[in-house]
Design an enzyme around this catalytic site. Structure first.
Site, PDB file in Angstrom:
ATOM      1  N   ILE A  62       4.034 -14.924  27.109  1.00 49.12           N
ATOM      2  CA  ILE A  62       3.698 -16.174  27.821  1.00 49.12           C
ATOM      3  C   ILE A  62       4.034 -16.106  29.306  1.00 49.12           C
ATOM      4  CG2 ILE A  62       3.808 -17.667  25.766  1.00 49.12           C
ATOM      5  CD1 ILE A  62       6.568 -18.651  26.812  1.00 49.12           C
ATOM      6  N   THR A 132      14.815 -29.184  22.610  1.00 44.87           N
ATOM      7  CA  THR A 132      16.146 -29.232  22.013  1.00 44.87           C
ATOM      8  C   THR A 132      16.924 -30.469  22.461  1.00 44.87           C
ATOM      9  OG1 THR A 132      18.299 -28.119  22.097  1.00 44.87           O
ATOM     10  CG2 THR A 132      16.848 -27.723  23.934  1.00 44.87           C
ATOM     11  N   ASP A 133      17.889 -30.882  21.646  1.00 49.30           N
ATOM     12  CA  ASP A 133      18.770 -31.994  22.037  1.00 49.30           C
ATOM     13  C   ASP A 133      19.703 -31.595  23.181  1.00 49.30           C
ATOM     14  OD1 ASP A 133      20.456 -30.276  20.631  1.00 49.30           O
ATOM     15  OD2 ASP A 133      21.286 -31.823  19.307  1.00 49.30           O
ATOM     16  N   GLU A 134      19.804 -30.273  23.453  1.00 53.43           N
ATOM     17  CA  GLU A 134      20.774 -29.816  24.452  1.00 53.43           C
ATOM     18  C   GLU A 134      20.415 -30.271  25.867  1.00 53.43           C
ATOM     19  OE1 GLU A 134      22.279 -25.830  23.786  1.00 53.43           O
ATOM     20  OE2 GLU A 134      21.701 -25.923  21.686  1.00 53.43           O
ATOM     21  N   TYR A 157      20.465 -22.202  29.459  1.00 54.69           N
ATOM     22  CA  TYR A 157      19.462 -22.422  28.415  1.00 54.69           C
ATOM     23  C   TYR A 157      18.951 -23.856  28.465  1.00 54.69           C
ATOM     24  CZ  TYR A 157      17.697 -23.695  23.763  1.00 54.69           C
ATOM     25  OH  TYR A 157      16.942 -24.210  22.732  1.00 54.69           O
ATOM     26  N   LYS A 161      15.189 -25.421  29.342  1.00 58.33           N
ATOM     27  CA  LYS A 161      14.399 -26.245  28.411  1.00 58.33           C
ATOM     28  C   LYS A 161      14.108 -27.608  29.046  1.00 58.33           C
ATOM     29  CE  LYS A 161      13.192 -25.516  24.745  1.00 58.33           C
ATOM     30  NZ  LYS A 161      11.991 -24.833  24.175  1.00 58.33           N
ATOM     31  N   ASN A 187      19.425 -26.196  14.104  1.00 54.93           N
ATOM     32  CA  ASN A 187      18.789 -25.896  12.815  1.00 54.93           C
ATOM     33  C   ASN A 187      19.590 -24.848  12.066  1.00 54.93           C
ATOM     34  OD1 ASN A 187      15.186 -26.130  13.231  1.00 54.93           O
ATOM     35  ND2 ASN A 187      16.769 -27.368  14.182  1.00 54.93           N
ATOM     36  N   ASP A 287      36.773 -19.464  24.745  1.00 56.72           N
ATOM     37  CA  ASP A 287      35.710 -20.463  24.639  1.00 56.72           C
ATOM     38  C   ASP A 287      34.486 -20.034  25.452  1.00 56.72           C
ATOM     39  OD1 ASP A 287      34.553 -22.749  23.735  1.00 56.72           O
ATOM     40  OD2 ASP A 287      35.960 -24.126  24.699  1.00 56.72           O
TER      41      ASP A 287
HETATM   42  P1  NAD Z   1      14.082 -17.795  18.310  1.00 61.47           P
HETATM   43  O1  NAD Z   1      14.879 -17.193  19.438  1.00 61.47           O
HETATM   44  O2  NAD Z   1      14.480 -17.483  16.912  1.00 61.47           O
HETATM   45  O3  NAD Z   1      12.542 -17.364  18.456  1.00 61.47           O
HETATM   46  C1  NAD Z   1      11.877 -17.373  19.687  1.00 61.47           C
HETATM   47  C2  NAD Z   1      10.554 -16.640  19.519  1.00 61.47           C
HETATM   48  O4  NAD Z   1       9.877 -16.662  20.775  1.00 61.47           O
HETATM   49  C3  NAD Z   1      10.706 -15.172  19.102  1.00 61.47           C
HETATM   50  O5  NAD Z   1       9.804 -14.851  18.075  1.00 61.47           O
HETATM   51  C4  NAD Z   1      10.366 -14.413  20.370  1.00 61.47           C
HETATM   52  O6  NAD Z   1       9.804 -13.123  20.132  1.00 61.47           O
HETATM   53  C5  NAD Z   1       9.363 -15.355  21.036  1.00 61.47           C
HETATM   54  N1  NAD Z   1       9.285 -15.147  22.488  1.00 61.47           N
HETATM   55  C6  NAD Z   1      10.323 -15.066  23.357  1.00 61.47           C
HETATM   56  N2  NAD Z   1       9.854 -14.818  24.589  1.00 61.47           N
HETATM   57  C7  NAD Z   1       8.500 -14.770  24.508  1.00 61.47           C
HETATM   58  C8  NAD Z   1       7.460 -14.558  25.449  1.00 61.47           C
HETATM   59  N3  NAD Z   1       7.724 -14.319  26.736  1.00 61.47           N
HETATM   60  N4  NAD Z   1       6.181 -14.609  25.023  1.00 61.47           N
HETATM   61  C9  NAD Z   1       5.884 -14.829  23.704  1.00 61.47           C
HETATM   62  N5  NAD Z   1       6.838 -14.997  22.774  1.00 61.47           N
HETATM   63  C10 NAD Z   1       8.131 -14.975  23.164  1.00 61.47           C
HETATM   64  O7  NAD Z   1      14.080 -19.350  18.599  1.00 61.47           O
HETATM   65  P2  NAD Z   1      14.106 -20.558  17.551  1.00 61.47           P
HETATM   66  O8  NAD Z   1      15.510 -20.843  17.186  1.00 61.47           O
HETATM   67  O9  NAD Z   1      13.097 -20.347  16.513  1.00 61.47           O
HETATM   68  O10 NAD Z   1      13.626 -21.747  18.504  1.00 61.47           O
HETATM   69  C11 NAD Z   1      12.231 -22.017  18.679  1.00 61.47           C
HETATM   70  C12 NAD Z   1      12.074 -23.170  19.641  1.00 61.47           C
HETATM   71  O11 NAD Z   1      12.751 -24.319  19.141  1.00 61.47           O
HETATM   72  C13 NAD Z   1      12.666 -22.892  21.026  1.00 61.47           C
HETATM   73  O12 NAD Z   1      11.787 -23.438  21.985  1.00 61.47           O
HETATM   74  C14 NAD Z   1      13.994 -23.624  21.018  1.00 61.47           C
HETATM   75  O13 NAD Z   1      14.344 -24.049  22.306  1.00 61.47           O
HETATM   76  C15 NAD Z   1      13.685 -24.802  20.100  1.00 61.47           C
HETATM   77  N6  NAD Z   1      14.836 -25.336  19.340  1.00 61.47           N
HETATM   78  C16 NAD Z   1      15.643 -24.502  18.598  1.00 61.47           C
HETATM   79  C17 NAD Z   1      16.692 -25.062  17.839  1.00 61.47           C
HETATM   80  C18 NAD Z   1      17.570 -24.208  16.978  1.00 61.47           C
HETATM   81  O14 NAD Z   1      18.542 -24.720  16.411  1.00 61.47           O
HETATM   82  N7  NAD Z   1      17.294 -22.932  16.792  1.00 61.47           N
HETATM   83  C19 NAD Z   1      16.928 -26.451  17.887  1.00 61.47           C
HETATM   84  C20 NAD Z   1      16.076 -27.251  18.672  1.00 61.47           C
HETATM   85  C21 NAD Z   1      15.025 -26.688  19.378  1.00 61.47           C
HETATM   86  P1  TYD Z   2      24.979 -21.615  18.294  1.00 63.27           P
HETATM   87  O1  TYD Z   2      24.578 -21.283  16.907  1.00 63.27           O
HETATM   88  O2  TYD Z   2      24.975 -20.526  19.324  1.00 63.27           O
HETATM   89  O3  TYD Z   2      24.098 -22.860  18.749  1.00 63.27           O
HETATM   90  P2  TYD Z   2      24.239 -23.813  20.089  1.00 63.27           P
HETATM   91  O4  TYD Z   2      25.152 -23.169  21.058  1.00 63.27           O
HETATM   92  O5  TYD Z   2      22.824 -23.828  20.575  1.00 63.27           O
HETATM   93  O6  TYD Z   2      24.726 -25.134  19.590  1.00 63.27           O
HETATM   94  O7  TYD Z   2      26.467 -22.195  18.243  1.00 63.27           O
HETATM   95  C1  TYD Z   2      26.791 -23.338  17.472  1.00 63.27           C
HETATM   96  C2  TYD Z   2      28.220 -23.694  17.788  1.00 63.27           C
HETATM   97  O8  TYD Z   2      29.089 -22.642  17.305  1.00 63.27           O
HETATM   98  C3  TYD Z   2      28.514 -23.805  19.286  1.00 63.27           C
HETATM   99  O9  TYD Z   2      29.449 -24.865  19.478  1.00 63.27           O
HETATM  100  C4  TYD Z   2      29.156 -22.475  19.645  1.00 63.27           C
HETATM  101  C5  TYD Z   2      29.877 -22.096  18.366  1.00 63.27           C
HETATM  102  N1  TYD Z   2      29.983 -20.647  18.095  1.00 63.27           N
HETATM  103  C6  TYD Z   2      31.223 -20.073  17.760  1.00 63.27           C
HETATM  104  O10 TYD Z   2      32.268 -20.752  17.712  1.00 63.27           O
HETATM  105  N2  TYD Z   2      31.271 -18.732  17.488  1.00 63.27           N
HETATM  106  C7  TYD Z   2      30.161 -17.947  17.544  1.00 63.27           C
HETATM  107  O11 TYD Z   2      30.272 -16.719  17.301  1.00 63.27           O
HETATM  108  C8  TYD Z   2      28.898 -18.538  17.859  1.00 63.27           C
HETATM  109  C9  TYD Z   2      27.634 -17.719  17.925  1.00 63.27           C
HETATM  110  C10 TYD Z   2      28.856 -19.897  18.126  1.00 63.27           C
END
Ligand code: NAD
Ligand code: TYD
Length: 351
Positions: A62, A132-134, A157, A161, A187, A287
């Site tokens: 992208i 994301t909620d972040e 990050y 977003k 998630n 931390d």
């Molecule tokens: P992920 O890191 O598991 O997957 C990201 C995907 O995007 C990968 O398949 C990667 O290959 C692809 N990608 C990265 N850079 C790219 C590029 N330049 N071109 C095309 N593809 C590319 O992420 P995820 O956890 O599945 O999250 C997906 C979306 O949901 C993200 O936008 C994230 O911000 C959002 N989100 C994630 C969570 C969570 O808890 N994981 C929560 C809320 C929102």
């Molecule tokens: P993470 O799964 O990285 O999600 P996010 O930072 O997007 O919320 O982390 C979830 C929580 O766990 C976050 O408060 C950071 C903490 N964490 C640890 O304490 N140890 C770890 O090794 C990781 C990866 C995260």
């Protein structure tokens, strides 16, 4: 009605669940999964749908603006569901530039491609941005993020977003692109890359490695089962109002340390270890810089307006998730060894 839908990031954690849901639920739709296959993208996640006639994979980046224009030109997409992103906060702290490029510039490239190729025919089109909620920042002990909470991103990050969210809204207001956005909490579930808290801890418990808990482990996250997130995206895609934002959450807050202890207890039972064995692996480490204290989502809008709510109790979802990782040690081993990176070249060599 036939729809040609571009899903970006479909080989990632949430993306593969969404692709599977759409491919199986809507045989009349053509689903195009565009993914660069970074370290986080794994096509092994989609083996069960890759031979379905309504599933298509496009290896694409992208951040490449010309490539996005060409792909839009040749595919006549009716809708985009945009998930591709760099998604790990710790990586954004050690290298923010990649997050700006992928999450901000990549999103703008897709928006521009939609603007060019949907010009004069916006009717029936939709650009759905998954966020994301972040973006809302960090909460104290009380309260929850609503759709009206002011943005206050605090990590590279979340800043990237937040910026992408602003561009999506700006393209809606300025160029009339039909958009919808959602902001979801953390998630959990199958196929999550084991750099994130839950799969990392499952992997380390299994192999009796230290469990790195950041700081005092008192940061709070609101955990939602990934398949419920995919269902919410489906609901918003079909029923959401254009220009609107929907918060998605699990109403399920945990401190990190309570969650890790809970995981240790369940894993001890499943692995036939004496109670208390895995907790001894907990190791408090330095931390995370700027570590957000608490996230909590007020998901009342999506429930009241679109009728979505989580389908599964956390106890059940959590146990199902742990079982999945224990039963899929091949997947976990491929990912931790890097062997999954060969899958694309082996599987798609002659395509
Ligand atoms: P992920 O890191 O598991 O997957 C990201 C995907 O995007 C990968 O398949 C990667 O290959 C692809 N990608 C990265 N850079 C790219 C590029 N330049 N071109 C095309 N593809 C590319 O992420 P995820 O956890 O599945 O999250 C997906 C979306 O949901 C993200 O936008 C994230 O911000 C959002 N989100 C994630 C969570 C969570 O808890 N994981 C929560 C809320 C929102
Ligand atoms: P993470 O799964 O990285 O999600 P996010 O930072 O997007 O919320 O982390 C979830 C929580 O766990 C976050 O408060 C950071 C903490 N964490 C640890 O304490 N140890 C770890 O090794 C990781 C990866 C995260």
């Amino acid at each position: 009605m036939t729809k040609r839908i571009l899903i970006t990031g479909g080989a990632g954690f949430i993306g593969n669940h969404l692709v599977r849901l759409f491919v199986n639920s809507y045989p009349e739709y053509q689903i195009y999964n565009l993914d660069k296959l970074t370290y986080a993208g794994n096509l092994e996640n989609l083996k069960d749908v890759e031979s379905k006639p309504n599933y298509h994979f496009i290896k694409g980046d992208i951040t490449d603006k010309d490539e996005m224009q060409n792909i839009f030109k040749s595919h006549f997409f009716d809708a985009v569901i945009h998930l591709a992103a760099e998604s790990h906060v710790d990586r954004s702290i050690s290298g923010p530039d990649e997050f700006v490029l992928t999450n901000v510039v990549g999103t703008v490239n897709l928006l521009n491609a939609a603007r060019t190729h949907w010009a004069g025919k916006m009717e029936g089109k939709l650009f759905y941005h998954v966020s994301t909620d972040e973006v809302y920042g960090s909460l104290g002990p009380k309260g929850a993020f609503t759709e009206f909470t002011a943005y206050d991103p605090r990590s590279p990050y979340s800043a990237s977003k937040a910026s992408s969210d602003h561009f999506v809204r700006a393209f809606h207001h300025t160029y009339g692109i039909p958009v919808v956005l959602s902001n979801c909490s953390n998630n959990y579930g199958s196929y999550q890359f084991p750099e994130k808290l839950i799969p990392l801890m499952i992997h380390n418990i299994k192999y009796e490695k230290p469990l790195p808990v950041y700081g005092k482990g008192l940061n709070v996250r609101d955990w939602l089962w990934v398949e419920d997130h995919a269902r919410a995206i489906d609901t918003i895609f079909h029923k959401g109002k254009q220009g609107e934002t929907y918060n998605i959450g699990g109403n399920n807050e945990w401190t990190n340390i309570d969650l890790v202890r809970r995981l240790c207890g369940i894993m001890d039972t499943k692995l036939g270890r004496e109670a208390g064995t895995s907790e001894k692996l907990i190791t408090y480490v330095q931390d995370r810089a700027g570590h957000d204290m608490r996230y909590a989502i007020d998901a009342s809008k999506i429930k009241a307006e679109l009728g979505w709510e989580p389908s599964i109790e956390f106890d059940k979802g959590f146990e199902t998730t742990i079982d999945w990782y224990l039963e899929h040690s091949d997947w976990l081993n491929h990912v931790t060894s890097g062997a999954y990176l060969n899958y694309y070249s082996e599987q798609y060599a002659d395509r």
